[in-house]
Motif scaffolding. Structure first.
Motif, short mmCIF file in Angstrom:
data_model
loop_
_atom_site.label_atom_id
_atom_site.label_comp_id
_atom_site.label_asym_id
_atom_site.label_seq_id
_atom_site.Cartn_x
_atom_site.Cartn_y
_atom_site.Cartn_z
N LYS A 113 19.40 65.06 72.51
CA LYS A 113 18.86 63.67 73.21
C LYS A 113 19.69 62.19 73.24
N THR A 161 18.85 56.45 73.69
CA THR A 161 17.22 56.48 74.62
C THR A 161 15.94 55.62 73.95
N LYS A 162 16.56 55.94 73.13
CA LYS A 162 14.98 54.98 72.16
C LYS A 162 15.62 53.31 73.11
N GLU A 163 16.72 52.23 72.67
CA GLU A 163 17.07 51.59 72.55
C GLU A 163 16.73 51.01 74.89
N MET A 164 17.17 51.89 75.40
CA MET A 164 16.81 51.76 76.82
C MET A 164 15.52 51.91 77.13
N TYR A 165 14.44 52.92 76.63
CA TYR A 165 13.05 52.58 77.22
C TYR A 165 12.61 51.48 76.74
N THR A 166 12.52 51.16 74.79
CA THR A 166 12.48 50.15 74.75
C THR A 166 13.06 48.35 75.11
#
Length: 720
Positions: free
Chosen positions: A202, A206-211
Motif C-alpha cells: 500500500k 494512504t492513511k495520511e491522505m484518507y485522514t
C-alpha cells in the motif's frame, strides 16, 4: 545468480549516532570525494526526519527510516523507492518509516520527477544502498558472535546464525556496524529471491491522505506568513499601466506588487485576494505576436505545405519508393493545446531573507526552483533550502518553476514570508500547455500490400522536435523520411504527460490501421509483419526492442480474443515510450444500433514490476487520462487568452465515462523501466481504431466529440 556491483567507499556514509548508537547510512548519488558527514541522534532522525538528508537510518529499536528523494506526485515513487532499498536490506517492511527527503544535490542525483525515469535511473543505486547496509550489519553480528559472516542469514530485519542458535534484530548491531568499513563490492540478490519487490504494498501515505493530514503544498501554513495571488499578462503582451486603488481598498489586502508581466495582491488570506485581483485595472500592450486558435489552424496548414523542415531521419530512396508504389496512403492528424489540470493548483511558499532563502512546496524539479531563487535574489544556492511537499498531480506542469519564482519575487518585495496560491482559473489561463501539433503521414505500398516507403512530417512549436525518428515503424521500412517544422509561439508550452508521444502515438497507430485497410491486412497481422522485418533486417537506428513489441502485441491479441467475436468490433494500438511497451485493444459492441465502448484490455512490459498495486494504478490512470483527453478536452485561444477558464467549459472525463479496464503485465526479465507515462499514448489510437471498425468513421483530430465524423455515431460508454 547473484549480481556483483561496485560500491565505492565514498558512495556511502556510515555515521554513528552520538547518544544512542544509531546507524545512519547515507548514499552519495554524485560520488563526490568529500561528502558531508553529519552526526545526529536517532531521536532527531525520527522526530525531525524532513530536515535530515541522509539516505537510510536504523534505530536501536530496530525501526528503519528510508528517505525517498524524488518528488511524489502520484506515480508511487515514495513507496516503490523504499521497497527496493528494503528488499536488499532484508528489512521487515512493517518496521520501515518513509520520509520525503528535501533537496540535497550533494547526496542525491537526479532529484526530480519527469520522463518516467526515476526508477530506471535509481534501480541499482537503491539496491546498493540496501545491500551495503545489510553487509555492515551482518559483519557486526558476525563479530559479536564470533562466527563467519557467510553462515549468517537475514530475514525481515532479524539476523540469525543457525549453528549457534543466536539471533537479533538490526537495532542490536547498529553501534558496531557504524565502525565497519563498507565494501567496494556488494552482492545483490538474485531476483528470484525477492520478497518485497513484486508484492502488493500500500501507498505509504494512504492513511495520511484518507485522514486529511497535511501532505500537500496547499496544506502548508506558517504563522505570520502572507498570502499572494497574481494577475498575469495574456500571452504575447506586457503591462502598460496598473491601477490598483480598488484592490488596495479591499479589507485584508496589505500590498500590491508589480514584477515582470505580473501584478500580485498580498494579504492575510486568500479570500479577500480573490476579490481584490478582480478589481485590478491592468492595461496591456502587445509585446510581439498575439495568437488565437484560428491563427494556429492557418499557420499549421501553411507550414505543413510550405514550411522549412529539418530532416530528422532519412533511410533509402523515399522518392523512388513512392514513384514505384502500387498504392499511396496519405492522412493528416491534428490535436489542440491542453492544460495539465492537476487536482492541486500551483502554490509555493518562499521566505527571502538577507542571506538565505527558504522554499517549500510541490515541485517536480526542486533544483530548478532553487536555481531560479538564486538568480532572482543573488543569494548563493548553498544558502537556499527547498522542502518538497507531496504533489497533488503534476503531469509535467510542475517541471517549471514559474510559480516558485513568483513566490520569491513577492517575498523579496515585501520582505516577509509569503505563499503564492493559484486559482483554477489561473491554472487554465496562466499556465504552460501541451502544444498543438499537426502530422502528415504517407505510406507507399507494393502490389502485395507491403509498406516500401514511409514519410512523416510534423509541425510542432518552439524548437521542440514533434517526432520520434527512432520509433516504430522506423527500422521496419527500407525507405523513410521524417521531417520536423517549428512554429514559434508566444504561448508558453511545456512537457505534458508522455511528451510528444501523447498524440503522436494516436496519429501513428490510427494511420497504421488506415494502411492495413488499404493493404487488405488485419491490423495485428500488419504490425507483426513489420516487426518481423525489423527483427530480420533492421534498417538504421531504432530505440525499441522488437522482441518486446512482438510479445505485447501477441499477448494483447490473445487476452482480448482479437477477432474471435463477430459482435465485438476492436481497435488495436501498440506503443513504445519511456523505455516501456504497452499494447491496448478497445472493444465496441453495437447495441440497438448504438456503438458502445465496453472494455479496454492493456498488456504492459515495463520490465520487473516493483509494486503491483502501484503499477496497476499507473496503467489504469494513464488509460483514463489518455481516453479523456482524446475524446473530450480542448483548449482554445482568443487574442492570447484561453477561452476555457474552468471545468464548466474545459471538459474532462467523468467517472461514468470510464469503461472496464483489464490490465496485464509481462515480465520480460529486464530491470524496471518507466511506467508513469507509457500507458497513456496508445489509448486514443485503440479507441479511434475501434470506432472505425464499428462505424466506418475515421477520426483524425482530437477531441473526438468535436469532430463531424463523431457527432452522428452517438458513442456510449458502459462498464461490462
Amino acid at each position: 545468480m547473484s549480481t556483483v556491483v561496485k560500491a565505492s567507499r565514498r558512495d556511502f556514509l556510515k555515521i554513528a549516532g552520538t547518544s544512542v548508537g544509531g546507524l545512519v547510512i547515507g548514499f552519495n548519488w554524485f560520488s563526490c570525494d568529500s561528502p558531508k558527514v553529519e552526526v545526529i541522534s536517532t531521536e532527531e532522525i525520527l522526530a525531525q526526519a524532513k530536515s535530515f538528508n541522509s539516505y537510510l537510518s536504523i534505530a536501536p529499536s530496530g525501526d528503519i527510516v528510508i528517505y525517498s528523494p524524488n518528488p511524489e506526485l502520484g506515480q508511487n515513487i515514495k513507496t516503490s523507492f523504499p521497497m527496493v532499498v528494503a528488499e536488499e536490506l532484508d528489512a521487515d517492511w512493517e518496521r520501515v518509516r518513509v520520509v520525503q527527503a528535501n533537496l540535497d544535490t550533494e547526496k542525491y542525483d537526479r532529484q526530480l520527477t519527469g520522463g518516467s525515469g526515476a526508477m530506471p535511473h535509481s534501480w541499482e543505486i537503491l539496491r546498493k544502498a540496501g545491500a551495503t547496509a545489510k553487509y555492515v550489519l551482518v559483519a557486526a553480528a558476525a563479530k559479536a558472535w564470533n562466527v563467519p559472516a557467510g553462515e549468517i542469514t537475514v530475514e525481515k530485519g532479524i539476523i540469525s546464525h543457525k549453528g549457534s542458535g543466536k539471533s537479533g534484530h538490526f537495532g542490536e548491531f547498529v553501534a558496531e556496524a557504524a565502525t565497519i568499513t563498507a565494501p567496494e563490492e556488494v552482492v545483490l540478490k538474485d531476483k528470484k529471491d525477492f520478497k518485497i519487490i513484486g508484492t502488493p504494498v500500500k501507498n505509504v501515505d494512504t492513511k495520511e491522505m484518507y485522514t486529511g493530514k497535511p501532505l500537500y503544498g496547499l496544506d502548508f501554513y506558517r504563522e505570520g506568513m502572507k498570502h499572494a495571488m497574481i494577475q498575469r499578462a495574456p500571452f504575447g503582451m506586457k503591462i502598460k499601466s496598473v491601477d490598483d486603488a480598488a484592490a488596495r481598498a479591499v479589507a485584508g489586502v496589505t500590498d500590491v506588487v508589480t514584477f515582470g508581466t505580473s501584478v500580485a495582491v498580498v494579504g492575510d488570506s486568500t479570500w479577500p485576494l480573490m476579490k481584490a485581483k478582480k478589481l485590478l485595472r491592468v492595461e496591456y500592450e502587445t509585446d510581439g505576436l498575439v495568437e488565437s486558435t484560428t491563427d494556429h489552424d492557418r499557420i499549421f496548414a501553411d507550414l505543413m505545405a510550405n514550411g522549412k523542415a529539418e530532416v530528422k531521419r532519412s533511410d533509402g530512396d523515399v522518392t523512388q519508393a513512392f514513384k514505384n508504389a502500387a498504392k499511396v496512403v496519405v492522412a493528416e492528424y491534428q490535436c489542440p493545446f491542453l492544460a495539465h489540470s492537476p487536482m492541486e493548483p500551483e502554490n509555493f511558499f518562499a521566505h527571502v531573507q538577507a542571506d538565505k532563502v527558504e522554499l517549500i512546496g510541490p515541485t517536480q524539479t526542486p533544483d530548478r526552483a532553487r536555481q531560479a531563487a538564486a538568480e532572482i535574489t543573488g543569494i548563493p544556492k548553498e544558502n537556499i533550502t527547498v522542502e518538497i511537499t507531496r504533489l497533488g498531480g503534476g503531469f509535467g506542469r510542475r517541471l517549471r518553476a514559474d510559480y516558485a519564482e513568483e513566490a520569491v519575487h513577492v517575498s523579496k518585495a515585501i520582505n516577509a514570508p509569503v505563499k503564492v496560491t493559484w486559482t483554477r482559473e489561473d491554472e487554465l489561463t496562466g499556465g504552460a500547455y501541451r502544444p498543438a501539433v499537426r502530422y502528415r503521414f504517407e505510406a507507399a505500398l507494393d502490389p502485395e500490400g507491403n509498406m516500401i516507403g514511409y514519410k512523416l512530417r510534423g509541425v510542432g512549436m518552439n524548437e521542440a522536435n514533434s517526432t520520434r525518428p527512432n520509433n516504430f515503424p522506423c527500422g521496419a521500412v527500407e525507405n523513410v523520411l521524417i521531417e520536423n517544422v517549428v512554429h514559434t509561439t508566444p504561448i508558453t508550452i511545456n512537457p505534458w504527460r508522455a511528451p510528444v508521444t501523447n498524440f503522436l502515438a494516436y496519429a501513428e497507430q490510427s494511420f497504421l490501421d488506415e494502411v492495413a485497410l488499404e493493404a487488405g491486412k488485419d491490423p495485428v497481422q500488419l504490425r507483426l509483419e513489420l516487426y518481423e522485418r525489423a527483427k530480420a533486417n533492421p534498417i538504421g537506428k531504432t530505440d525499441y526492442n522488437v522482441n518486446r513489441m512482438i510479445a505485447v502485441t501477441k499477448e494483447v491479441a490473445e487476452r482480448s480474443n482479437w477477432g474471435k467475436d463477430p459482435n465485438v468490433k476492436q481497435g488495436l494500438s501498440v506503443y513504445f515510450s519511456h523505455r516501456s511497451y504497452v499494447a491496448q485493444v478497445a472493444d465496441i459492441e453495437m447495441q440497438g444500433g448504438t456503438p458502445v465502448l465496453k472494455k479496454i484490455t492493456a498488456v504492459t512490459d515495463c520490465g520487473m514490476v516493483v509494486n503491483p498495486i502501484g503499477a496497476n494504478h499507473q496503467v489504469r490512470g494513464g488509460i483514463v487520462d489518455g481516453m479523456g483527453h482524446a475524446m473530450y478536452t480542448n483548449l482554445t485561444f482568443e487574442n492570447g487568452v484561453p477561452k476555457q477558464r474552468n471545468y464548466d467549459s474545459y471538459r474532462l472525463i467523468r467517472l461514468k465515462e470510464v469503461p472496464e479496464i483489464e490490465t496485464h503485465f509481462l515480465d520480460s526479465g529486464f530491470d524496471p523501466t518507466g511506467l508513469g507515462e507509457p500507458a497513456l499514448p496508445p489509448t486514443g489510437g485503440a479507441i479511434a481504431n475501434a470506432i472505425f471498425a464499428a462505424t466506418g468513421r475515421r477520426l483524425r483530430s482530437q477531441p473526438f466529440i468535436e469532430q463531424k465524423e463523431f457527432s452522428d455515431i452517438k458513442l456510449e460508454i458502459r462498464r461490462a
